[in-house]
Design a protein around this motif. Structure first.
Motif, mmCIF file in Angstrom:
data_model
loop_
_atom_site.group_PDB
_atom_site.id
_atom_site.type_symbol
_atom_site.label_atom_id
_atom_site.label_comp_id
_atom_site.label_asym_id
_atom_site.label_seq_id
_atom_site.Cartn_x
_atom_site.Cartn_y
_atom_site.Cartn_z
ATOM 1 N N UNK A 91 -3.156 -13.752 -11.507
ATOM 2 C CA UNK A 91 -4.146 -14.913 -10.800
ATOM 3 C C UNK A 91 -3.234 -14.523 -9.102
ATOM 4 N N UNK A 92 -2.862 -13.587 -8.964
ATOM 5 C CA UNK A 92 -2.167 -13.239 -7.221
ATOM 6 C C UNK A 92 -2.369 -12.035 -7.853
ATOM 7 N N UNK A 93 -3.354 -11.273 -8.104
ATOM 8 C CA UNK A 93 -3.524 -9.529 -7.882
ATOM 9 C C UNK A 93 -3.532 -9.515 -6.396
ATOM 10 N N UNK A 94 -2.576 -7.674 -5.999
ATOM 11 C CA UNK A 94 -2.371 -7.445 -4.621
ATOM 12 C C UNK A 94 -3.802 -6.903 -3.870
ATOM 13 N N UNK A 95 -4.663 -6.888 -4.427
ATOM 14 C CA UNK A 95 -5.806 -6.304 -3.554
ATOM 15 C C UNK A 95 -6.400 -7.448 -2.937
ATOM 16 N N UNK A 96 -6.216 -9.335 -3.423
ATOM 17 C CA UNK A 96 -6.786 -10.282 -3.152
ATOM 18 C C UNK A 96 -5.756 -10.309 -2.457
ATOM 19 N N UNK A 97 -4.410 -10.807 -2.817
ATOM 20 C CA UNK A 97 -3.306 -10.911 -1.722
ATOM 21 C C UNK A 97 -2.934 -10.187 -0.800
ATOM 22 N N UNK A 98 -3.741 -9.087 -0.375
ATOM 23 C CA UNK A 98 -3.923 -7.804 1.122
ATOM 24 C C UNK A 98 -5.302 -8.803 1.524
ATOM 25 N N UNK A 99 -6.266 -8.524 0.413
ATOM 26 C CA UNK A 99 -7.754 -9.787 1.149
ATOM 27 C C UNK A 99 -7.241 -10.842 2.449
ATOM 28 N N UNK A 100 -7.140 -11.381 1.502
ATOM 29 C CA UNK A 100 -6.195 -12.827 2.246
ATOM 30 C C UNK A 100 -5.640 -12.754 3.318
ATOM 31 N N UNK A 101 -4.533 -12.133 3.149
ATOM 32 C CA UNK A 101 -3.553 -11.890 4.621
ATOM 33 C C UNK A 101 -4.397 -11.100 5.935
ATOM 34 N N UNK A 102 -5.662 -9.961 5.149
ATOM 35 C CA UNK A 102 -6.426 -9.797 6.245
ATOM 36 C C UNK A 102 -7.022 -10.537 6.894
ATOM 37 N N UNK A 128 7.884 -10.792 -6.189
ATOM 38 C CA UNK A 128 7.039 -10.316 -6.914
ATOM 39 C C UNK A 128 6.373 -8.973 -6.781
ATOM 40 N N UNK A 129 5.392 -8.791 -5.813
ATOM 41 C CA UNK A 129 5.132 -7.296 -5.055
ATOM 42 C C UNK A 129 5.795 -6.785 -4.449
ATOM 43 N N UNK A 130 6.663 -7.285 -3.323
ATOM 44 C CA UNK A 130 7.143 -6.612 -2.486
ATOM 45 C C UNK A 130 8.603 -6.273 -3.019
ATOM 46 N N UNK A 131 9.551 -7.079 -3.623
ATOM 47 C CA UNK A 131 10.587 -6.303 -3.929
ATOM 48 C C UNK A 131 10.326 -6.051 -5.399
ATOM 49 N N UNK A 132 9.726 -6.473 -6.544
ATOM 50 C CA UNK A 132 9.606 -6.100 -8.297
ATOM 51 C C UNK A 132 8.306 -4.529 -8.094
ATOM 52 N N UNK A 133 7.938 -4.477 -7.720
ATOM 53 C CA UNK A 133 6.554 -3.300 -7.327
ATOM 54 C C UNK A 133 6.699 -2.653 -5.685
ATOM 55 N N UNK A 134 7.203 -2.990 -5.149
ATOM 56 C CA UNK A 134 7.288 -1.960 -4.154
ATOM 57 C C UNK A 134 6.243 -2.173 -2.792
ATOM 58 N N UNK A 135 5.258 -2.932 -2.776
ATOM 59 C CA UNK A 135 4.666 -3.305 -1.886
ATOM 60 C C UNK A 135 4.029 -3.461 -0.838
#
Length: 139
Positions: A91-102, A128-135
């Motif tokens: 529900x908060x996939x990394x690519x959609x999150x990147x798109x929203x931020x852009x 989760x994305x930054x600390x656990x998955x290193x995005x």
């Protein structure tokens, strides 16, 4: 991305989950491992709250992470973490999150509005994305 509450119910039904709206004493929702979910919609004052509850419970079905009420804390915490990770990836996939931020949605409250989820859930998803998955969202 469909941010309607009905989309969450459709996702759960697609996973074979039967859902009942019942008054609960202590919880907002309970996911049972036999594909049955109980939600107390009266505790969901906003669509974002209801979507957040449903996203979390869907995470249990997506990951298969369940526990019994009398399980040790470590087992419960492990299952909750696994369910949360699955819900964020859905529900908060990394690519959609990147798109929203852009597109200028950079603050947690803005992302919460964008995804129609509660701000605390978004903060945990960012962790989760930054600390656990290193995005790295600064790239």
């Amino acid at each position: 991305m469909n941010t309607a509450v009905s989309a969450m119910y459709n996702d759960l039904h697609g996973l074979g989950v039967d859902i009942a709206d019942l008054k609960l004493k202590a919880n907002t929702a309970i996911a049972f491992m036999d594909n049955f979910l109980v939600i107390d919609r009266s505790r969901c004052r906003t669509a974002a709250k209801e979507r957040t509850v449903l996203a979390h419970e869907a995470g249990h079905y997506l990951s298969g992470a369940f526990y019994l009420a009398y399980s040790p804390y470590e087992i419960k915490e492990q299952a909750e973490n696994k369910a949360f990770a699955a819900s964020v990836e859905k529900y908060v996939p990394v690519e959609e999150l990147r798109r929203a931020m852009a597109n200028g949605f950079t603050e947690p409250w803005q992302l919460a509005d964008y995804f129609n989820l509660e701000e605390d859930y978004i903060k945990e998803a960012l962790h989760y994305w930054t600390e656990c998955r290193g995005v790295d969202f600064n790239q």
